[in-house]
Design a protein around this motif. Structure first.
Motif, PDB file in Angstrom:
ATOM      1  N   ARG A  24      15.207  -1.000  -7.131  1.00 58.53           N
ATOM      2  CA  ARG A  24      15.697  -1.508  -5.847  1.00 58.53           C
ATOM      3  C   ARG A  24      14.616  -1.466  -4.769  1.00 58.53           C
ATOM      4  NH1 ARG A  24      19.909   0.040  -8.772  1.00 58.53           N
ATOM      5  NH2 ARG A  24      22.054  -0.555  -8.245  1.00 58.53           N
ATOM      6  N   MET A  25      13.637  -0.567  -4.912  1.00 57.78           N
ATOM      7  CA  MET A  25      12.592  -0.419  -3.897  1.00 57.78           C
ATOM      8  C   MET A  25      11.453  -1.423  -4.077  1.00 57.78           C
ATOM      9  SD  MET A  25      13.373   1.944  -1.691  1.00 57.78           S
ATOM     10  CE  MET A  25      11.780   2.351  -0.953  1.00 57.78           C
ATOM     11  N   LEU A  26      11.181  -1.839  -5.286  1.00 59.65           N
ATOM     12  CA  LEU A  26      10.029  -2.699  -5.554  1.00 59.65           C
ATOM     13  C   LEU A  26      10.045  -4.022  -4.789  1.00 59.65           C
ATOM     14  CD1 LEU A  26       9.415  -2.118  -9.372  1.00 59.65           C
ATOM     15  CD2 LEU A  26       8.165  -1.165  -7.419  1.00 59.65           C
ATOM     16  N   PRO A  27      11.192  -4.678  -4.594  1.00 60.63           N
ATOM     17  CA  PRO A  27      11.172  -5.940  -3.832  1.00 60.63           C
ATOM     18  C   PRO A  27      10.688  -5.785  -2.395  1.00 60.63           C
ATOM     19  CG  PRO A  27      13.178  -5.802  -5.140  1.00 60.63           C
ATOM     20  CD  PRO A  27      12.520  -4.453  -5.208  1.00 60.63           C
ATOM     21  N   PHE A  28      10.655  -4.559  -1.882  1.00 59.57           N
ATOM     22  CA  PHE A  28      10.159  -4.338  -0.527  1.00 59.57           C
ATOM     23  C   PHE A  28       8.634  -4.311  -0.473  1.00 59.57           C
ATOM     24  CE2 PHE A  28      14.465  -2.608  -0.265  1.00 59.57           C
ATOM     25  CZ  PHE A  28      14.917  -3.207   0.902  1.00 59.57           C
ATOM     26  N   GLY A  29       7.962  -4.382  -1.624  1.00 59.91           N
ATOM     27  CA  GLY A  29       6.507  -4.490  -1.625  1.00 59.91           C
ATOM     28  C   GLY A  29       5.688  -3.437  -2.335  1.00 59.91           C
ATOM     29  N   SER A  48       0.813  -1.218   0.000  1.00 63.98           N
ATOM     30  CA  SER A  48       0.000   0.000   0.000  1.00 63.98           C
ATOM     31  C   SER A  48       0.849   1.272   0.000  1.00 63.98           C
ATOM     32  CB  SER A  48      -0.928   0.011   1.218  1.00 63.98           C
ATOM     33  OG  SER A  48      -0.176   0.016   2.429  1.00 63.98           O
ATOM     34  N   THR A  49       2.161   1.126   0.069  1.00 65.94           N
ATOM     35  CA  THR A  49       3.062   2.286   0.058  1.00 65.94           C
ATOM     36  C   THR A  49       3.121   2.891  -1.342  1.00 65.94           C
ATOM     37  OG1 THR A  49       4.445   1.331   1.803  1.00 65.94           O
ATOM     38  CG2 THR A  49       5.415   3.083   0.470  1.00 65.94           C
ATOM     39  N   THR A  50       2.922   4.189  -1.425  1.00 65.10           N
ATOM     40  CA  THR A  50       3.037   4.896  -2.699  1.00 65.10           C
ATOM     41  C   THR A  50       4.392   5.585  -2.763  1.00 65.10           C
ATOM     42  OG1 THR A  50       0.651   5.292  -2.876  1.00 65.10           O
ATOM     43  CG2 THR A  50       2.097   6.723  -4.168  1.00 65.10           C
ATOM     44  N   LEU A  51       5.192   5.184  -3.741  1.00 66.03           N
ATOM     45  CA  LEU A  51       6.483   5.822  -3.958  1.00 66.03           C
ATOM     46  C   LEU A  51       6.298   7.023  -4.883  1.00 66.03           C
ATOM     47  CD1 LEU A  51       8.687   2.657  -4.586  1.00 66.03           C
ATOM     48  CD2 LEU A  51       8.282   3.831  -2.416  1.00 66.03           C
ATOM     49  N   GLU A  83       0.367  12.848  -2.168  1.00 61.64           N
ATOM     50  CA  GLU A  83       0.038  11.426  -2.089  1.00 61.64           C
ATOM     51  C   GLU A  83       1.228  10.499  -1.849  1.00 61.64           C
ATOM     52  OE1 GLU A  83      -2.402  10.073  -5.290  1.00 61.64           O
ATOM     53  OE2 GLU A  83      -3.725  11.834  -5.242  1.00 61.64           O
ATOM     54  N   SER A  84       2.446  11.001  -1.966  1.00 56.98           N
ATOM     55  CA  SER A  84       3.615  10.123  -1.812  1.00 56.98           C
ATOM     56  C   SER A  84       3.858   9.771  -0.343  1.00 56.98           C
ATOM     57  CB  SER A  84       4.863  10.798  -2.381  1.00 56.98           C
ATOM     58  OG  SER A  84       4.740  11.000  -3.770  1.00 56.98           O
ATOM     59  N   ASP A  85       4.103   8.493  -0.093  1.00 54.95           N
ATOM     60  CA  ASP A  85       4.504   8.056   1.247  1.00 54.95           C
ATOM     61  C   ASP A  85       6.021   8.162   1.406  1.00 54.95           C
ATOM     62  OD1 ASP A  85       1.906   7.223   2.271  1.00 54.95           O
ATOM     63  OD2 ASP A  85       2.017   5.636   0.767  1.00 54.95           O
ATOM     64  N   VAL A  86       6.738   7.832   0.348  1.00 50.39           N
ATOM     65  CA  VAL A  86       8.189   8.015   0.305  1.00 50.39           C
ATOM     66  C   VAL A  86       8.477   8.782  -0.976  1.00 50.39           C
ATOM     67  CG1 VAL A  86      10.456   6.920   0.362  1.00 50.39           C
ATOM     68  CG2 VAL A  86       8.506   5.790   1.444  1.00 50.39           C
ATOM     69  N   LEU A  87       9.037   9.967  -0.835  1.00 51.25           N
ATOM     70  CA  LEU A  87       9.268  10.832  -1.993  1.00 51.25           C
ATOM     71  C   LEU A  87      10.764  11.023  -2.208  1.00 51.25           C
ATOM     72  CD1 LEU A  87       8.306  12.704  -4.225  1.00 51.25           C
ATOM     73  CD2 LEU A  87       8.059  14.521  -2.527  1.00 51.25           C
ATOM     74  N   PHE A  88      11.201  10.683  -3.412  1.00 45.45           N
ATOM     75  CA  PHE A  88      12.605  10.812  -3.773  1.00 45.45           C
ATOM     76  C   PHE A  88      12.790  12.016  -4.686  1.00 45.45           C
ATOM     77  CE2 PHE A  88      11.809   6.289  -3.088  1.00 45.45           C
ATOM     78  CZ  PHE A  88      12.817   5.950  -2.195  1.00 45.45           C
ATOM     79  N   VAL A  89      13.675  12.910  -4.295  1.00 53.50           N
ATOM     80  CA  VAL A  89      13.994  14.078  -5.122  1.00 53.50           C
ATOM     81  C   VAL A  89      15.231  13.729  -5.944  1.00 53.50           C
ATOM     82  CG1 VAL A  89      14.534  16.528  -5.149  1.00 53.50           C
ATOM     83  CG2 VAL A  89      13.041  15.610  -3.365  1.00 53.50           C
ATOM     84  N   LYS A  92       3.671  -1.206  -4.908  1.00 60.26           N
ATOM     85  CA  LYS A  92       3.123  -1.545  -6.220  1.00 60.26           C
ATOM     86  C   LYS A  92       2.824  -0.319  -7.075  1.00 60.26           C
ATOM     87  CE  LYS A  92       2.891  -5.913  -5.008  1.00 60.26           C
ATOM     88  NZ  LYS A  92       3.856  -6.897  -5.565  1.00 60.26           N
ATOM     89  N   LYS A  93       2.813   0.857  -6.454  1.00 58.30           N
ATOM     90  CA  LYS A  93       2.412   2.060  -7.179  1.00 58.30           C
ATOM     91  C   LYS A  93       3.488   3.129  -7.075  1.00 58.30           C
ATOM     92  CE  LYS A  93      -1.337   5.426  -7.660  1.00 58.30           C
ATOM     93  NZ  LYS A  93      -2.681   5.843  -7.182  1.00 58.30           N
ATOM     94  N   CYS A  94       3.720   3.805  -8.188  1.00 55.16           N
ATOM     95  CA  CYS A  94       4.728   4.861  -8.222  1.00 55.16           C
ATOM     96  C   CYS A  94       4.190   6.068  -8.967  1.00 55.16           C
ATOM     97  CB  CYS A  94       5.997   4.348  -8.906  1.00 55.16           C
ATOM     98  SG  CYS A  94       7.275   5.613  -9.089  1.00 55.16           S
ATOM     99  N   LEU A  95       4.225   7.219  -8.324  1.00 52.70           N
ATOM    100  CA  LEU A  95       3.899   8.489  -8.954  1.00 52.70           C
ATOM    101  C   LEU A  95       5.202   9.189  -9.313  1.00 52.70           C
ATOM    102  CD1 LEU A  95       1.185   9.762  -6.419  1.00 52.70           C
ATOM    103  CD2 LEU A  95       0.847   8.359  -8.467  1.00 52.70           C
TER     104      LEU A  95
END
Length: 284
Positions: free
Chosen positions: A168-173, A150-153, A209-215, A175-178
């Motif tokens: 590298r992040m997808l194996p942690f679970g 349910s984590t939104t990257l 909407e991002s739970d973990v946001l990468f700049v 499913k959705k990326c903005l």
């Protein structure tokens, strides 16, 4: 015919320097592991054929003029070329060399490391261990933020490093990326390539909407201060922000003068000029 003259602005490894020294060129070296002195550069670049520099040196019209017409190539040991006056170089017919993709995997690894470190409150745990102040057991001690389906990257910028980070992040679970880029991509095709649901969104929604946001967008004047008070104010209080975007021309001291706090779970960074956050710390 005189040997070509090469100016090297930083102390490199013995292996690399040996290659340069045995090339048949006259090699002028800055022998310290620090940015070279400006006066030294302007003096020694006279009559140079080539310059091997880092992003710590400003290679501008002043340098080109000091070198004179003999200068034909400038190579920088960096992905970015913000520190080189490209338009002046092109006018003078000077070739530019740089090192794209050389650090993609390394930066992606560190970006994931910082994300996990922030989410699981690694800095606080290390500080406790190093200070010898480990507390009595508590079921909520150092409770952090987890990754799940349910984590939104979110990605601000989606180039090579961002794509490697997502892989590298997808194996942690998740499913959705903005993501947000200057030009919208084909979400269907990108979803197939990346192996998750991809959606291009405006920056406002990305922040919201991002739970973990990468700049991980490009540096320069166009993006300076992009992640400021307004952007941060839209983010979830449980969100994690990781800024590993490339530094351009703004220094850490300049950021200290005009930054704001943010009500985020955690923020951590490797660069300064895109984000208005005081230091990599965790707040609740």
């Amino acid at each position: 015919m005189a040997a070509p003259k090469i100016v090297v602005t930083r102390l490199l490894s013995d292996v690399n320097m040996e290659k340069i020294r045995t090339s048949g060129a006259e090699v002028i070296e800055w022998t310290k592991d620090s940015a070279c002195d400006r006066a030294w550069l302007l003096e020694n670049v006279k009559g140079a054929t080539g310059i091997l520099c880092m992003f710590s040196e400003s290679i501008n019209e002043e340098v080109f003029a000091a070198a004179g017409p003999s200068l034909i190539v400038v190579s920088t040991m960096s992905v970015g070329t913000d520190h080189i006056a490209l338009s002046s170089a092109y006018k003078r017919g000077i070739l530019i060399g740089y090192t794209p993709d050389i650090l993609t995997d390394a930066v992606a690894d560190l970006t994931v490391l910082l994300a996990l470190f922030a989410m699981r409150r690694g800095k606080e745990a290390i500080n406790i261990v190093q200070s010898g102040q480990w507390p009595p057991f508590s079921p909520y001690a150092l409770a952090g933020v987890g990754l799940s389906s349910s984590t939104t990257l979110g990605f601000l910028g989606f180039g090579r490093i961002a794509q490697s980070t997502l892989q590298r992040m997808l194996p942690f679970g998740p499913k959705k990326c903005l993501y947000n880029t200057r030009t919208k991509k084909d979400d269907v095709k990108l979803s197939e390539e990346m192996g998750c649901e991809m959606e291009w969104v405006e920056q406002e929604r990305l922040a919201r909407e991002s739970d973990v946001l990468f700049v991980l967008c490009h540096g320069g004047e166009e993006t300076k201060g992009l992640v400021g008070e307004e952007f941060l104010g839209r983010m979830k209080t449980t969100a994690v922000l990781v800024n590993t975007a490339r530094v351009s021309s703004r220094s850490a001291s300049e950021v200290e003068e005009d930054e704001t706090g943010a009500d985020l779970f955690s923020a951590t960074r490797l660069s300064f000029d895109l984000c208005s956050i005081r230091e990599p710390s965790s707040t609740q």
